[in-house]
Design a protein around this motif. Structure first.
Motif, PDB file in Angstrom:
ATOM      1  N   SER A   1       0.856  -1.172   0.000  1.00 51.69           N
ATOM      2  CA  SER A   1       0.000   0.000   0.000  1.00 51.69           C
ATOM      3  C   SER A   1       0.894   1.225   0.000  1.00 51.69           C
ATOM      4  CB  SER A   1      -0.918  -0.001   1.228  1.00 51.69           C
ATOM      5  OG  SER A   1      -1.701   1.182   1.269  1.00 51.69           O
ATOM      6  N   ASN A   2       0.740   2.051  -1.033  1.00 49.36           N
ATOM      7  CA  ASN A   2       1.560   3.256  -1.175  1.00 49.36           C
ATOM      8  C   ASN A   2       3.051   2.914  -1.117  1.00 49.36           C
ATOM      9  OD1 ASN A   2      -0.771   4.923  -1.264  1.00 49.36           O
ATOM     10  ND2 ASN A   2      -0.850   4.916   1.005  1.00 49.36           N
ATOM     11  N   ALA A   3       3.444   1.883  -1.873  1.00 52.58           N
ATOM     12  CA  ALA A   3       4.836   1.426  -1.992  1.00 52.58           C
ATOM     13  C   ALA A   3       5.383   0.819  -0.702  1.00 52.58           C
ATOM     14  CB  ALA A   3       5.744   2.557  -2.448  1.00 52.58           C
ATOM     15  N   GLN A   4       4.485   0.592   0.259  1.00 54.69           N
ATOM     16  CA  GLN A   4       4.887  -0.036   1.515  1.00 54.69           C
ATOM     17  C   GLN A   4       4.421  -1.484   1.505  1.00 54.69           C
ATOM     18  OE1 GLN A   4       6.487   1.634   4.066  1.00 54.69           O
ATOM     19  NE2 GLN A   4       6.623  -0.152   5.407  1.00 54.69           N
ATOM     20  N   MET A   5       5.373  -2.420   1.675  1.00 53.97           N
ATOM     21  CA  MET A   5       5.043  -3.836   1.671  1.00 53.97           C
ATOM     22  C   MET A   5       4.976  -4.352   3.094  1.00 53.97           C
ATOM     23  SD  MET A   5       6.987  -7.081  -0.099  1.00 53.97           S
ATOM     24  CE  MET A   5       6.279  -6.801  -1.716  1.00 53.97           C
ATOM     25  N   THR A   6       3.987  -5.205   3.356  1.00 58.49           N
ATOM     26  CA  THR A   6       3.835  -5.864   4.643  1.00 58.49           C
ATOM     27  C   THR A   6       3.839  -7.368   4.413  1.00 58.49           C
ATOM     28  OG1 THR A   6       2.540  -4.030   5.521  1.00 58.49           O
ATOM     29  CG2 THR A   6       2.402  -6.130   6.685  1.00 58.49           C
ATOM     30  N   VAL A   7       4.661  -8.067   5.166  1.00 54.00           N
ATOM     31  CA  VAL A   7       4.785  -9.526   5.044  1.00 54.00           C
ATOM     32  C   VAL A   7       4.468 -10.126   6.413  1.00 54.00           C
ATOM     33  CG1 VAL A   7       6.325 -11.457   4.518  1.00 54.00           C
ATOM     34  CG2 VAL A   7       6.538  -9.303   3.247  1.00 54.00           C
ATOM     35  N   ASP A   8       3.554 -11.085   6.428  1.00 52.94           N
ATOM     36  CA  ASP A   8       3.174 -11.750   7.681  1.00 52.94           C
ATOM     37  C   ASP A   8       3.681 -13.187   7.681  1.00 52.94           C
ATOM     38  OD1 ASP A   8       1.838  -9.539   8.664  1.00 52.94           O
ATOM     39  OD2 ASP A   8      -0.069 -10.105   7.746  1.00 52.94           O
ATOM     40  N   ASN A   9       4.230 -13.563   8.858  1.00 47.13           N
ATOM     41  CA  ASN A   9       4.667 -14.942   9.096  1.00 47.13           C
ATOM     42  C   ASN A   9       5.663 -15.434   8.040  1.00 47.13           C
ATOM     43  OD1 ASN A   9       3.101 -15.201  11.420  1.00 47.13           O
ATOM     44  ND2 ASN A   9       1.309 -15.902  10.273  1.00 47.13           N
TER      45      ASN A   9
END
Length: 884
Positions: A212-220
């Motif tokens: 989102s808005n060039a921000q990556m989120t990675v879970d687990n």
């Protein structure tokens, strides 16, 4: 002109009509013939429900697509299998696809793709043959499910519910070689159940990814082994480490995968956990092939991380929790990889808690905080983890270790470190030295220079124990300034210099096999020493000591109220030296005991000049003063009933120029002057000198004793010689010159009313007859001006000390003085004395017979007569009474 315009318009219209007809005809042909054409001219079989192609723009729109590789066993091309709900391609390179077999497009849209992709076999570098690449400038995938396999059919990469937009995507065999399955410039991605298997040892899984808005989120995120530790050791016997890594949540932005480069910014890893399993395998040598991979992380943070490293036996080697790391501009590439620290950075912050490292020692750190400029460690403890006496063991605790760094860098792979200050507070515990002496093979230095400008040790209590001989520092405070460590020119070893230091400790103690040495206060710096309440007390009784020693040895009982020194010295650097102006010992009380019961020590005893030369460092003490002291020497023999005793009270000594003959330009002659009271009665003064640089070890010793009642030496001669004396030694003068072979000189004794008494073996009753005879042979008065006697050819026993040789000179002087002059008058006195004893007839008769027998014998020469007399036996006993 209008005519030409008209013709051009007609031609353009005709051309446009031809293109439209061709486009219409091509679409009809593609709808009816394209699947067969693809089947016959490519490596794939394709079917679709609808297909529209714009020949002019190269745009393609299709739906209900199904694609399969014509020959799934062909590993030289990319394999495809699956379905695509909708396919839209913009500016498709039709000419390249038909004639160059190269698939390229500016934009690709895949709606609900469900694809299995098998990557082509990597290029054979020997042949240099290239595969036909697949290249898209931009790709968009909506609600896709993609699985990528290696050419071996092993799953390589997969993801579900994929929503993706990628700018300038490329996917070729080169990316596989660099372990990057895809490369691109910009991205927008969302998906679940990510799987990546880079090799046969590990797999990477991710529960979900979104941007989102060039921000990556990675879970687990998980990097986990595909085999157990036992399987790892069996199948990879040459590998030394197996890793397991988990990150519940991580965030970053601006990721770029391009060729061999991975870049991202503002990476934030929450609660990561790293486990490393180690084996006993020797690490494989690094490949000489230059690294072709680059990693750039601009601002990376690890929050609340946990790290543990396991030993081959399953126990923990390292454990740390609540680790927090903040690194700015972390970089890894072929340049940094060749450095000692294989990563570069602009700055970093590190903190952690409950850090444990367990090898043969357990190191525990309650909390730690580090940065490039400073560090702080709190609540540190070190405890032993082995019972091996051959290894050093530490049992220590400290509240705080803090330091500040001016410069930390590597130049030509060598460390250059400049530390501003180091503080260690409340260090308490024991350091036990190991028994094994490890011979280390010299290695090339990795340290070029280390400068520590200040080290402070505060409020500490430390015990250093070597061979069960503990050295104890209580209330220790120390400061060391400018510790400079420089690599030697041969690049093996280091030169160490210390500019200044200051140390204080109370109740300092050192315990050995036989003694407990203690100091009330010790102050030490580069220019002065102060020691208060020095004591050296035996730990065993004299009887126990005699049983414990194989050969003769002195037992000391020493104390002094204060010892001070001033000057300058260096005991830390490569060029050690001692240059003291004054050393003063106040109010010493020394008791020295030696038993003649053990065997003699057969080792050669060097003279003091030689002993000084054996000191390895340059040493000069301009003045050594012993003031207001007392020295007691006691000695016993197998036949004595208790020890004999010599007492030197009011002892004052001055030693000038005590030196090791290793300081250029300094005089080497040592002058010693002693003034004391002998046996608490008569004064004794001694002048003694020798040259420490003279390898002939010559010496001069002279002195004077006066007003000494003979009875005062009874405590020494009575216990084991069974003799007592009365009378007065009015004056004794001696002047000897000697060397390691012996001595010569002069001796003068002035005495009055000298008499002896012979005791029984229990030292209780006097033997009257022997006493009478002895006193007849002893010259009782010396007269007003006694004649000096010559002391000559006194031979030294090299296994005895200097003082044994000195006593032999005194002994010869006493014998010559007392019985070596006017022997005839002595005999006459014996005859008159025997005739006068009326109540001892039998004794007189025996004496007369002895005198008559002596008259009939030839008169002996002077030297032969010197051998007679009872005192000869007395002083011969003394030869074994000296200490080393």
């Amino acid at each position: 002109m209008n005519k030409w315009v008209k013709k051009i318009l007609i031609a353009f219209a005709g051309l446009l009509g031809i293109v439209l007809l061709a486009n219409f005809g091509l679409n009809i042909w593609l709808k009816t013939q394209l699947p067969n054409y693809i089947k016959n001219n490519t490596d794939y079989k394709v079917s679709y429900k609808t297909l529209e192609i714009d020949l002019i723009s190269g745009n393609i729109l299709s739906s209900g697509i199904s694609v399969n590789s014509k020959n799934p066993q062909n590993v030289n091309v990319i394999g495809l299998q699956g379905t695509i709900d909708t396919l839209k391609i913009s500016r498709f390179g039709i000419y390249d696809a038909l004639f160059n077999k190269q698939i390229s497009s500016s934009d690709l849209l895949l709606a609900k793709p469900n694809l299995n992709i098998i990557l082509a076999k990597p290029v054979d570098t020997k042949t240099g043959k290239k595969r036909n690449p697949v290249s898209f400038e931009n790709i968009r995938i909506n609600d896709g499910s993609v699985t990528i396999f290696k050419h071996t059919k092993q799953e390589f990469l997969s993801i579900r519910q994929l929503h993706l937009f990628v700018e300038n995507l490329q996917m070729t065999e080169e990316s596989v070689e660099n372990k990057l399955p895809v490369v691109f410039n910009k991205y927008d991605i969302q998906g679940k159940d990510f799987f990546f298997r880079p090799n046969t040892m590990y797999a990477v899984t991710i529960h979900s990814i979104k941007t989102s808005n060039a921000q990556m989120t990675v879970d687990n995120f998980r990097l986990h082994p595909l085999l157990t530790f036992d399987q790892f050791k069996r199948f990879y016997p040459k590998k030394s480490k197996l890793f397991q890594f988990e990150i519940p949540k991580m965030e970053f932005k601006d990721i770029v995968l391009k060729k061999n480069k991975v870049s991202l910014a503002n990476a934030n890893f929450q609660n990561p956990s790293l486990t490393v399993y180690t084996t006993n395998a020797i690490p494989e040598k690094k490949s000489s092939k230059p690294l072709n991979f680059e990693l750039n992380l601009d601002d990376i943070k690890l929050n609340n991380a946990t790290v543990q490293m396991m030993k081959p036996d399953g126990n923990k080697l390292l454990f740390a929790r609540n680790l927090n790391v903040d690194i700015n501009q972390l970089k890894f590439d072929k340049e940094t990889a060749s450095e000692v620290i294989p990563v570069g950075y602009k700055s970093f912050q590190f903190s952690g808690k409950d850090i444990v490292y367990s090898n043969h020692q357990n190191f525990n750190v309650g909390s730690m905080s580090l940065s490039p400029k400073n560090g702080e460690l709190r609540n540190i403890s070190v405890t032993p983890n082995t019972n091996d006496p051959g290894k050093r063991a530490m049992n220590l605790k400290t509240n705080l270790v803090a330091f500040t760094v001016n410069k930390f860098e590597f130049i030509d792979k060598k460390l250059n470190l400049d530390v501003k200050d180091v503080l260690i507070d409340h260090l308490n515990g024991t350091i036990k030295a190991g028994e094994n002496k490890i011979k280390k093979t010299p290695k090339e230095n990795i340290v070029h220079s280390i400068l520590v400008r200040k080290v402070s040790l505060k409020n500490s209590n430390i015990t250093y124990d070597k061979g069960n001989e503990p050295l104890v520092f209580n209330e220790l405070n120390a400061t060391i300034n400018d510790i400079d460590i420089q690599s030697k020119p041969n690049n093996h070893g280091h030169n160490i210099k210390v500019k200044d230091y200051f140390l204080t400790t109370k109740n300092f103690a050192y315990k050995t096999k036989f003694y407990n040495l203690s100091v009330g206060l010790l102050k030490l710096n580069k220019n002065s020493v102060q020691i208060n309440q020095f004591m050296m007390k035996p730990l065993v009784s004299r009887a126990q000591f005699i049983k414990m020693i194989p050969v003769e040895r002195d037992l000391y009982d020493l104390k002094a109220s204060q010892i001070t020194a001033n000057g300058n010295w260096d005991l830390f650097s490569q060029n050690k030296f001692i240059n003291a102006n004054n050393v003063t010992i106040q109010s010493a009380d020394a008791n020295i005991f030696r038993s003649k019961i053990p065997n003699d020590d057969p080792k050669e005893k060097p003279l003091y000049s030689r002993m000084l030369r054996s000191i390895k460092i340059p040493m000069v003490v301009n003045n050594l003063n012993l003031k207001n002291s007392i020295l007691v020497y006691e000695e016993d023999t197998p036949k004595s009933a208790g020890p004999g005793k010599l007492t030197f009270s009011n002892f004052n000594m001055n030693v000038k120029n005590l030196n090791s003959a290793k300081t250029k330009g300094k005089p080497t002659r040592v002058d010693i002057k002693i003034d004391c009271s002998f046996m608490d009665q008569g004064p004794l003064s001694v002048n003694w000198n020798f040259d420490a640089a003279n390898t002939n070890d010559v010496f001069n010793i002279s002195g004077r004793a006066s007003n000494l009642p003979a009875a005062e030496i009874n405590p020494f001669i009575r216990p084991y010689l069974h003799v007592t004396a009365t009378g007065t030694i009015q004056e004794m003068l001696f002047n000897f010159k000697g060397n390691p072979k012996g001595l010569n000189g002069t001796f003068n004794l002035k005495h009055k009313d000298l008499k002896v008494a012979i005791l029984d073996k229990n030292n209780q009753q006097k033997k009257g007859l022997l006493t009478a005879v002895a006193n007849l042979l002893v010259k009782s008065d010396s007269g007003n001006l006694p004649q000096s006697v010559t002391i000559e050819d006194v031979e030294r026993d090299p296994t005895k000390s200097f003082f044994n040789l000195f006593w032999k000179g005194i002994e010869q002087g006493l014998k010559k003085t007392l019985i070596g002059i006017n022997v005839d008058k002595t005999k006459e006195k014996v005859e008159n004395t025997v005739a006068a004893v009326k109540d001892m007839k039998q004794s007189v008769k025996e004496v007369k017979e002895q005198i008559k027998a002596k008259k009939d014998e030839p008169k002996p020469q002077s030297k032969e007569k010197e051998k007679k007399g009872f005192l000869k036996g007395i002083f011969n006993k003394k030869e074994k009474s000296e200490t080393e």
